[in-house]
Design a protein around this motif. Structure first.
Motif, short mmCIF file in Angstrom:
data_model
loop_
_atom_site.label_atom_id
_atom_site.label_comp_id
_atom_site.label_asym_id
_atom_site.label_seq_id
_atom_site.Cartn_x
_atom_site.Cartn_y
_atom_site.Cartn_z
N ARG A 190 -4.87 7.21 -3.36
CA ARG A 190 -3.88 8.00 -2.62
C ARG A 190 -3.89 7.65 -1.14
N ASP A 191 -5.07 7.65 -0.53
CA ASP A 191 -5.16 7.37 0.90
C ASP A 191 -4.82 5.93 1.22
N LEU A 192 -5.32 4.99 0.41
CA LEU A 192 -5.05 3.59 0.66
C LEU A 192 -3.56 3.29 0.55
N SER A 193 -2.91 3.86 -0.46
CA SER A 193 -1.46 3.65 -0.63
C SER A 193 -0.69 4.22 0.56
N GLN A 194 -1.11 5.39 1.03
CA GLN A 194 -0.42 6.00 2.17
C GLN A 194 -0.60 5.15 3.43
N TRP A 195 -1.82 4.66 3.66
CA TRP A 195 -2.06 3.82 4.84
C TRP A 195 -1.26 2.52 4.75
N LEU A 196 -1.12 1.99 3.53
CA LEU A 196 -0.32 0.78 3.34
C LEU A 196 1.14 1.04 3.71
N LYS A 197 1.69 2.15 3.23
CA LYS A 197 3.09 2.48 3.51
C LYS A 197 3.31 2.73 5.00
N GLU A 198 2.29 3.26 5.67
CA GLU A 198 2.40 3.56 7.09
C GLU A 198 2.14 2.34 7.97
N GLY A 199 1.79 1.21 7.35
CA GLY A 199 1.51 0.00 8.10
C GLY A 199 0.16 0.01 8.80
N LYS A 200 -0.75 0.87 8.38
CA LYS A 200 -2.06 0.98 9.02
C LYS A 200 -3.08 0.04 8.41
N ILE A 201 -2.76 -0.54 7.27
CA ILE A 201 -3.73 -1.39 6.59
C ILE A 201 -3.00 -2.55 5.93
N LYS A 202 -3.62 -3.71 5.93
CA LYS A 202 -3.08 -4.91 5.30
C LYS A 202 -4.12 -5.49 4.36
N TYR A 203 -3.66 -6.30 3.43
CA TYR A 203 -4.58 -6.99 2.53
C TYR A 203 -4.08 -8.41 2.33
N ARG A 204 -4.95 -9.27 1.86
CA ARG A 204 -4.59 -10.65 1.55
C ARG A 204 -5.16 -11.01 0.19
N VAL A 205 -4.31 -11.59 -0.66
CA VAL A 205 -4.74 -12.05 -1.96
C VAL A 205 -4.75 -13.57 -1.95
N ASP A 206 -5.91 -14.16 -2.19
CA ASP A 206 -6.10 -15.62 -2.22
C ASP A 206 -6.00 -16.04 -3.69
N VAL A 207 -4.85 -16.61 -4.06
CA VAL A 207 -4.53 -16.85 -5.46
C VAL A 207 -4.73 -18.31 -5.84
N VAL A 208 -5.53 -18.54 -6.87
CA VAL A 208 -5.67 -19.85 -7.48
C VAL A 208 -4.87 -19.83 -8.78
N ARG A 209 -3.94 -20.76 -8.96
CA ARG A 209 -3.09 -20.75 -10.14
C ARG A 209 -3.70 -21.57 -11.27
N GLY A 210 -3.78 -20.94 -12.44
CA GLY A 210 -4.27 -21.63 -13.63
C GLY A 210 -5.66 -21.19 -14.03
N LEU A 211 -5.78 -20.60 -15.23
CA LEU A 211 -7.07 -20.12 -15.71
C LEU A 211 -8.09 -21.25 -15.82
N GLU A 212 -7.62 -22.47 -16.06
CA GLU A 212 -8.54 -23.60 -16.18
C GLU A 212 -9.36 -23.83 -14.92
N GLY A 264 -0.36 -8.72 2.16
CA GLY A 264 0.13 -7.39 1.84
C GLY A 264 0.01 -6.52 3.06
N GLY A 265 0.90 -5.58 3.20
CA GLY A 265 0.91 -4.71 4.37
C GLY A 265 2.33 -4.61 4.85
N GLU A 266 2.65 -5.31 5.92
CA GLU A 266 4.01 -5.32 6.40
C GLU A 266 4.96 -5.92 5.38
N ARG A 267 4.44 -6.86 4.57
CA ARG A 267 5.28 -7.51 3.57
C ARG A 267 4.86 -7.14 2.15
#
Length: 375
Positions: free
Chosen positions: A319-341, A8-11
Protein backbone atom coordinates in the motif's frame (compact mmCIF):
# COMPACT_ATOMS: atom_id res chain seq x y z
CA UNK A 1 22.74 -12.52 -23.97
CA UNK A 2 20.88 -9.25 -24.22
CA UNK A 3 20.08 -7.01 -21.29
CA UNK A 4 17.92 -3.91 -20.94
CA UNK A 5 17.18 -1.60 -18.04
CA UNK A 6 13.63 -0.46 -17.46
CA UNK A 7 12.87 2.45 -15.23
CA UNK A 8 9.90 2.75 -12.93
CA UNK A 9 8.65 5.82 -11.16
CA UNK A 10 8.03 8.78 -13.39
CA UNK A 11 7.57 6.35 -16.28
CA UNK A 12 6.22 3.39 -14.33
CA UNK A 13 2.71 3.77 -15.69
CA UNK A 14 3.65 2.51 -19.15
CA UNK A 15 5.47 -0.70 -20.07
CA UNK A 16 8.63 -0.55 -22.15
CA UNK A 17 8.78 -4.34 -22.58
CA UNK A 18 10.62 -5.60 -25.62
CA UNK A 19 9.91 -9.05 -27.03
CA UNK A 20 13.03 -9.54 -29.11
CA UNK A 21 15.45 -12.33 -28.33
CA UNK A 22 13.02 -14.83 -26.74
CA UNK A 23 12.76 -18.46 -27.79
CA UNK A 24 10.08 -19.44 -30.30
CA UNK A 25 8.99 -22.89 -29.08
CA UNK A 26 5.60 -22.52 -27.37
CA UNK A 27 4.90 -26.25 -27.68
CA UNK A 28 7.71 -27.18 -25.25
CA UNK A 29 8.57 -26.54 -21.61
CA UNK A 30 12.18 -25.45 -21.06
CA UNK A 31 13.67 -25.73 -17.57
CA UNK A 32 16.96 -25.42 -15.72
CA UNK A 33 17.42 -28.26 -13.23
CA UNK A 34 20.18 -28.30 -10.61
CA UNK A 35 22.80 -30.88 -11.62
CA UNK A 36 25.57 -30.36 -9.04
CA UNK A 37 26.52 -28.25 -6.02
CA UNK A 38 28.74 -25.30 -6.98
CA UNK A 39 32.05 -24.57 -5.30
CA UNK A 40 32.68 -20.85 -5.37
CA UNK A 41 30.96 -19.07 -8.25
CA UNK A 42 28.32 -21.21 -9.90
CA UNK A 43 28.51 -22.01 -13.60
CA UNK A 44 26.22 -23.34 -16.28
CA UNK A 45 27.80 -26.75 -15.67
CA UNK A 46 25.94 -26.87 -12.34
CA UNK A 47 22.63 -26.97 -14.22
CA UNK A 48 20.95 -29.13 -16.83
CA UNK A 49 18.95 -27.48 -19.64
CA UNK A 50 15.86 -29.64 -20.10
CA UNK A 51 13.38 -29.86 -22.99
CA UNK A 52 10.16 -31.24 -21.50
CA UNK A 53 6.48 -31.69 -22.28
CA UNK A 54 4.21 -28.92 -21.08
CA UNK A 55 2.29 -30.23 -18.05
CA UNK A 56 -1.50 -30.19 -18.09
CA UNK A 57 -4.13 -29.63 -15.40
CA UNK A 58 -5.82 -32.85 -14.28
CA UNK A 59 -6.66 -32.53 -10.58
CA UNK A 60 -9.17 -30.16 -9.04
CA UNK A 61 -7.26 -27.05 -7.92
CA UNK A 62 -4.49 -27.37 -10.51
CA UNK A 63 -3.19 -24.19 -12.16
CA UNK A 64 -0.84 -24.11 -15.17
CA UNK A 65 1.29 -20.94 -15.26
CA UNK A 66 3.41 -19.61 -18.11
CA UNK A 67 6.37 -17.69 -16.73
CA UNK A 68 6.88 -14.10 -17.86
CA UNK A 69 9.71 -13.07 -15.52
CA UNK A 70 11.83 -14.93 -13.01
CA UNK A 71 13.75 -13.12 -10.29
CA UNK A 72 17.52 -13.56 -9.85
CA UNK A 73 18.64 -12.89 -6.28
CA UNK A 74 21.73 -13.41 -4.09
CA UNK A 75 19.76 -16.02 -2.17
CA UNK A 76 19.57 -18.07 -5.37
CA UNK A 77 23.24 -18.90 -4.88
CA UNK A 78 22.61 -19.89 -1.24
CA UNK A 79 19.80 -22.28 -2.25
CA UNK A 80 22.20 -24.29 -4.45
CA UNK A 81 24.27 -25.30 -1.40
CA UNK A 82 23.66 -28.61 0.34
CA UNK A 83 23.09 -26.86 3.68
CA UNK A 84 19.69 -25.39 4.53
CA UNK A 85 19.40 -21.65 5.06
CA UNK A 86 16.06 -19.98 5.80
CA UNK A 87 14.64 -22.33 3.13
CA UNK A 88 15.62 -25.93 2.32
CA UNK A 89 18.23 -26.32 -0.41
CA UNK A 90 17.14 -26.99 -3.98
CA UNK A 91 17.50 -30.74 -4.42
CA UNK A 92 19.63 -32.13 -7.22
CA UNK A 93 17.40 -32.77 -10.22
CA UNK A 94 14.80 -30.20 -9.20
CA UNK A 95 13.89 -27.10 -11.19
CA UNK A 96 15.88 -24.16 -9.84
CA UNK A 97 13.86 -22.10 -7.36
CA UNK A 98 12.95 -18.49 -8.13
CA UNK A 99 10.23 -15.93 -7.49
CA UNK A 100 8.30 -15.38 -10.70
CA UNK A 101 5.51 -13.49 -12.39
CA UNK A 102 3.41 -15.36 -14.92
CA UNK A 103 0.10 -15.80 -16.71
CA UNK A 104 -2.47 -18.52 -16.00
CA UNK A 105 -2.77 -20.73 -19.11
CA UNK A 106 -5.14 -23.37 -17.66
CA UNK A 107 -7.04 -23.53 -14.40
CA UNK A 108 -9.12 -26.06 -12.48
CA UNK A 109 -9.06 -23.70 -9.51
CA UNK A 110 -11.92 -21.34 -8.67
CA UNK A 111 -9.44 -18.71 -7.40
CA UNK A 112 -7.75 -18.29 -10.78
CA UNK A 113 -8.95 -17.96 -14.36
CA UNK A 114 -7.13 -18.18 -17.68
CA UNK A 115 -5.28 -14.94 -18.41
CA UNK A 116 -4.79 -13.91 -14.77
CA UNK A 117 -1.46 -12.31 -13.93
CA UNK A 118 0.00 -14.16 -10.93
CA UNK A 119 3.12 -14.21 -8.78
CA UNK A 120 4.75 -16.76 -6.51
CA UNK A 121 7.84 -18.80 -5.79
CA UNK A 122 6.39 -22.10 -7.01
CA UNK A 123 7.40 -21.91 -10.68
CA UNK A 124 11.15 -21.27 -10.75
CA UNK A 125 13.45 -21.43 -13.78
CA UNK A 126 11.03 -22.91 -16.33
CA UNK A 127 8.65 -21.71 -19.02
CA UNK A 128 5.60 -23.58 -17.70
CA UNK A 129 4.78 -24.92 -14.26
CA UNK A 130 1.83 -26.90 -12.96
CA UNK A 131 0.92 -25.64 -9.48
CA UNK A 132 -1.22 -28.13 -7.51
CA UNK A 133 -4.01 -26.33 -5.64
CA UNK A 134 -2.50 -23.03 -6.78
CA UNK A 135 -0.21 -23.22 -3.73
CA UNK A 136 1.79 -20.07 -3.16
CA UNK A 137 0.19 -18.16 -6.03
CA UNK A 138 -1.53 -14.81 -5.68
CA UNK A 139 -3.35 -12.84 -8.32
CA UNK A 140 -1.96 -9.49 -9.45
CA UNK A 141 -3.83 -6.61 -11.05
CA UNK A 142 -3.34 -6.55 -14.80
CA UNK A 143 -1.50 -3.61 -16.38
CA UNK A 144 -4.85 -2.49 -17.78
CA UNK A 145 -6.34 -2.43 -14.26
CA UNK A 146 -3.46 -0.78 -12.44
CA UNK A 147 -1.49 1.09 -15.09
CA UNK A 148 1.62 -0.66 -13.71
CA UNK A 149 3.64 -2.93 -16.06
CA UNK A 150 3.95 -6.60 -15.15
CA UNK A 151 7.72 -6.40 -14.58
CA UNK A 152 7.11 -4.02 -11.66
CA UNK A 153 5.82 -7.01 -9.70
CA UNK A 154 9.15 -8.81 -10.01
CA UNK A 155 11.25 -5.68 -9.53
CA UNK A 156 9.49 -3.62 -6.89
CA UNK A 157 6.00 -4.49 -5.67
CA UNK A 158 6.95 -7.85 -4.19
CA UNK A 159 9.33 -9.26 -1.60
CA UNK A 160 12.04 -6.83 -2.80
CA UNK A 161 9.96 -3.82 -1.83
CA UNK A 162 8.86 -5.53 1.38
CA UNK A 163 12.48 -6.26 2.31
CA UNK A 164 13.44 -2.61 1.96
CA UNK A 165 10.28 -1.39 3.70
CA UNK A 166 10.31 -3.61 6.78
CA UNK A 167 14.08 -3.94 6.99
CA UNK A 168 14.42 -0.20 7.40
CA UNK A 169 11.19 0.93 9.06
CA UNK A 170 10.45 -2.02 11.35
CA UNK A 171 14.00 -3.06 12.26
CA UNK A 172 15.66 0.36 12.75
CA UNK A 173 12.79 2.77 13.55
CA UNK A 174 14.49 5.66 11.69
CA UNK A 175 14.07 9.27 12.80
CA UNK A 176 14.05 12.47 10.80
CA UNK A 177 17.50 14.04 10.65
CA UNK A 178 19.40 10.81 11.33
CA UNK A 179 22.14 9.53 9.02
CA UNK A 180 21.56 6.26 7.15
CA UNK A 181 24.29 4.31 5.33
CA UNK A 182 23.29 1.54 2.92
CA UNK A 183 25.72 -0.62 0.95
CA UNK A 184 24.90 -2.34 -2.35
CA UNK A 185 22.98 0.90 -2.73
CA UNK A 186 22.32 0.57 -6.46
CA UNK A 187 20.89 -2.92 -6.07
CA UNK A 188 17.24 -3.88 -5.96
CA UNK A 189 16.82 -3.53 -2.19
CA UNK A 190 19.46 -0.91 -1.43
CA UNK A 191 18.15 1.59 -3.97
CA UNK A 192 14.69 1.40 -2.39
CA UNK A 193 16.01 1.60 1.18
CA UNK A 194 17.77 4.88 0.45
CA UNK A 195 14.65 6.40 -1.09
CA UNK A 196 12.48 5.33 1.83
CA UNK A 197 15.05 6.88 4.14
CA UNK A 198 14.72 10.17 2.23
CA UNK A 199 10.93 9.98 2.48
CA UNK A 200 11.38 9.71 6.25
CA UNK A 201 13.63 12.78 6.34
CA UNK A 202 17.00 11.05 6.78
CA UNK A 203 20.42 11.96 5.43
CA UNK A 204 21.32 9.01 3.17
CA UNK A 205 24.74 7.84 2.00
CA UNK A 206 25.05 4.92 -0.41
CA UNK A 207 28.01 2.67 -1.19
CA UNK A 208 28.24 1.34 -4.77
CA UNK A 209 30.73 -0.23 -7.17
CA UNK A 210 30.87 2.22 -10.08
CA UNK A 211 30.71 5.91 -10.91
CA UNK A 212 27.59 5.33 -13.00
CA UNK A 213 25.83 3.75 -10.03
CA UNK A 214 26.94 6.59 -7.76
CA UNK A 215 25.51 9.15 -10.19
CA UNK A 216 22.25 7.21 -10.47
CA UNK A 217 21.56 7.07 -6.74
CA UNK A 218 22.50 10.72 -6.13
CA UNK A 219 21.21 12.46 -9.27
CA UNK A 220 18.07 10.39 -9.87
CA UNK A 221 17.17 8.76 -6.56
CA UNK A 222 18.05 11.66 -4.27
CA UNK A 223 20.75 10.14 -2.04
CA UNK A 224 22.80 12.83 -0.27
CA UNK A 225 26.12 11.20 -1.13
CA UNK A 226 27.72 8.14 -2.66
CA UNK A 227 30.98 6.22 -2.29
CA UNK A 228 32.56 4.08 -5.01
CA UNK A 229 34.14 1.28 -2.98
CA UNK A 230 36.27 0.20 -5.94
CA UNK A 231 38.10 3.52 -6.21
CA UNK A 232 37.71 5.17 -2.78
CA UNK A 233 38.80 4.45 0.76
CA UNK A 234 35.39 3.71 2.23
CA UNK A 235 36.35 4.45 5.83
CA UNK A 236 37.86 7.84 4.97
CA UNK A 237 35.03 8.80 2.63
CA UNK A 238 32.45 7.97 5.30
CA UNK A 239 34.30 10.29 7.66
CA UNK A 240 33.87 13.13 5.15
CA UNK A 241 30.26 12.39 4.20
CA UNK A 242 29.10 11.49 7.72
CA UNK A 243 30.81 14.10 9.95
CA UNK A 244 28.25 13.46 12.71
CA UNK A 245 28.55 9.69 12.52
CA UNK A 246 26.11 7.00 11.40
CA UNK A 247 22.83 6.32 13.18
CA UNK A 248 21.31 3.60 10.98
CA UNK A 249 22.99 0.95 8.81
CA UNK A 250 21.23 -1.21 6.23
CA UNK A 251 23.72 -4.00 5.68
CA UNK A 252 23.68 -6.05 2.48
CA UNK A 253 27.34 -6.88 1.92
CA UNK A 254 29.37 -7.75 5.04
CA UNK A 255 33.16 -8.12 4.89
CA UNK A 256 35.50 -5.14 4.85
CA UNK A 257 32.79 -2.66 3.85
CA UNK A 258 30.75 -3.51 6.94
CA UNK A 259 33.89 -3.09 9.05
CA UNK A 260 34.48 0.37 7.57
CA UNK A 261 30.91 1.38 8.39
CA UNK A 262 31.22 0.10 11.97
CA UNK A 263 34.12 2.50 12.48
CA UNK A 264 31.64 5.40 12.21
CA UNK A 265 28.54 4.24 14.08
CA UNK A 266 27.11 6.47 16.82
CA UNK A 267 26.02 5.48 20.30
CA UNK A 268 22.70 3.69 20.00
CA UNK A 269 23.10 2.92 16.29
CA UNK A 270 20.69 0.40 14.79
CA UNK A 271 21.92 -2.08 12.19
CA UNK A 272 19.52 -4.00 9.96
CA UNK A 273 21.31 -7.13 8.72
CA UNK A 274 19.68 -8.04 5.41
CA UNK A 275 22.43 -9.89 3.55
CA UNK A 276 26.12 -10.82 3.39
CA UNK A 277 26.64 -11.13 -0.34
CA UNK A 278 30.42 -10.77 -0.11
CA UNK A 279 30.64 -14.26 1.46
CA UNK A 280 28.12 -16.26 -0.58
CA UNK A 281 30.73 -17.68 -2.97
CA UNK A 282 33.41 -18.23 -0.30
CA UNK A 283 35.02 -21.66 -0.16
CA UNK A 284 36.68 -21.07 3.23
CA UNK A 285 35.32 -19.91 6.61
CA UNK A 286 34.61 -16.19 6.63
CA UNK A 287 35.80 -14.12 9.63
CA UNK A 288 33.35 -11.93 11.47
CA UNK A 289 33.69 -8.13 11.64
CA UNK A 290 37.10 -7.08 12.90
CA UNK A 291 35.52 -4.01 14.48
CA UNK A 292 32.91 -6.06 16.33
CA UNK A 293 33.92 -4.23 19.53
CA UNK A 294 32.22 -1.11 18.16
CA UNK A 295 28.86 -2.79 18.74
CA UNK A 296 29.67 -3.00 22.45
CA UNK A 297 31.32 0.38 22.82
CA UNK A 298 28.58 2.22 20.93
CA UNK A 299 25.79 0.13 22.47
CA UNK A 300 24.53 -0.64 18.98
CA UNK A 301 21.69 -2.98 18.11
CA UNK A 302 22.16 -5.52 15.32
CA UNK A 303 19.17 -7.49 14.10
CA UNK A 304 19.05 -9.96 11.24
CA UNK A 305 15.76 -10.55 9.47
CA UNK A 306 14.19 -12.63 6.73
CA UNK A 307 11.42 -10.99 4.74
CA UNK A 308 9.28 -14.15 4.93
CA UNK A 309 8.70 -13.26 8.58
CA UNK A 310 6.66 -10.28 7.34
CA UNK A 311 4.36 -12.06 4.89
CA UNK A 312 1.26 -11.38 7.06
CA UNK A 313 2.04 -7.64 6.76
CA UNK A 314 2.91 -7.49 3.04
CA UNK A 315 -0.28 -5.58 2.22
CA UNK A 316 0.92 -2.73 4.44
CA UNK A 317 4.17 -2.42 2.50
CA UNK A 318 2.49 -2.71 -0.92
CA UNK A 319 0.00 0.00 0.00
CA UNK A 320 2.65 2.51 1.01
CA UNK A 321 5.07 1.64 -1.79
CA UNK A 322 2.32 1.95 -4.41
CA UNK A 323 1.25 5.30 -3.02
CA UNK A 324 4.83 6.63 -3.00
CA UNK A 325 5.23 5.43 -6.59
CA UNK A 326 2.08 7.27 -7.70
CA UNK A 327 3.24 10.40 -5.89
CA UNK A 328 6.62 10.28 -7.63
CA UNK A 329 8.49 9.86 -4.34
CA UNK A 330 10.11 6.56 -5.26
CA UNK A 331 11.58 5.01 -8.41
CA UNK A 332 12.76 1.54 -9.30
CA UNK A 333 14.85 -0.03 -12.05
CA UNK A 334 14.44 -3.50 -13.51
CA UNK A 335 17.58 -4.94 -15.14
CA UNK A 336 16.13 -7.44 -17.62
CA UNK A 337 18.03 -10.27 -19.29
CA UNK A 338 15.98 -11.78 -22.13
CA UNK A 339 15.85 -15.55 -22.50
CA UNK A 340 15.65 -18.26 -19.84
CA UNK A 341 18.72 -19.92 -21.38
CA UNK A 342 20.78 -17.03 -19.95
CA UNK A 343 19.68 -17.45 -16.32
CA UNK A 344 22.79 -19.25 -14.92
CA UNK A 345 25.29 -16.80 -16.41
CA UNK A 346 23.11 -13.80 -15.57
CA UNK A 347 22.93 -14.75 -11.89
CA UNK A 348 26.66 -14.14 -11.47
CA UNK A 349 26.15 -10.49 -12.43
CA UNK A 350 24.92 -10.02 -8.87
CA UNK A 351 28.34 -10.97 -7.55
CA UNK A 352 30.43 -9.15 -10.14
CA UNK A 353 28.41 -5.96 -9.62
CA UNK A 354 27.26 -5.71 -13.25
CA UNK A 355 23.57 -5.36 -12.44
CA UNK A 356 21.86 -2.09 -11.60
CA UNK A 357 18.50 -2.31 -9.88
CA UNK A 358 16.49 -5.55 -9.79
CA UNK A 359 17.96 -8.33 -11.91
CA UNK A 360 15.52 -10.70 -13.60
CA UNK A 361 15.10 -12.86 -16.69
CA UNK A 362 12.27 -12.32 -19.14
CA UNK A 363 11.21 -15.86 -19.99
CA UNK A 364 8.25 -15.33 -22.34
CA UNK A 365 6.43 -12.39 -23.84
CA UNK A 366 3.76 -10.59 -21.88
CA UNK A 367 0.46 -9.17 -23.10
CA UNK A 368 1.92 -5.70 -23.52
CA UNK A 369 3.86 -7.11 -26.51
CA UNK A 370 1.08 -9.03 -28.19
CA UNK A 371 -2.25 -10.33 -26.87
CA UNK A 372 -1.59 -13.72 -28.50
CA UNK A 373 2.16 -13.98 -27.83
CA UNK A 374 3.58 -17.02 -26.09
CA UNK A 375 7.34 -17.40 -26.57
Amino acid sequence: KESTKREGGERAMSSSASCEGLSQHPERNWAWRLRSRPKGMLSQENFQWCDEDIPQCHQEGDVLVRTLYVSLDPSSRVWTNAEASYLPPVELGDVMRGESVGVVEQSLNSRFKEGDLVAGASAGWCTYKLIPKGAGLHRLPSPAESGIPSEAYVGFLNFIGATAYFGLLDITDPKEGETLVVDAAAGAVGSLVGQIGKIKGMRVIGICGSEDKCRWITEELGFDGAINYRTENVRKSLGVLCPDGVDVVFENVGGTIFDDILAHINIGARISLCGLISSYNSTKPVPGPYRFGQILVKRATVKGFIVLDYVPRFAEAMRDLSQWLKEGKIKYRVDVVRGLENAPSALNRLFSGENQGKLCVQVTQDSSCSPTAKL
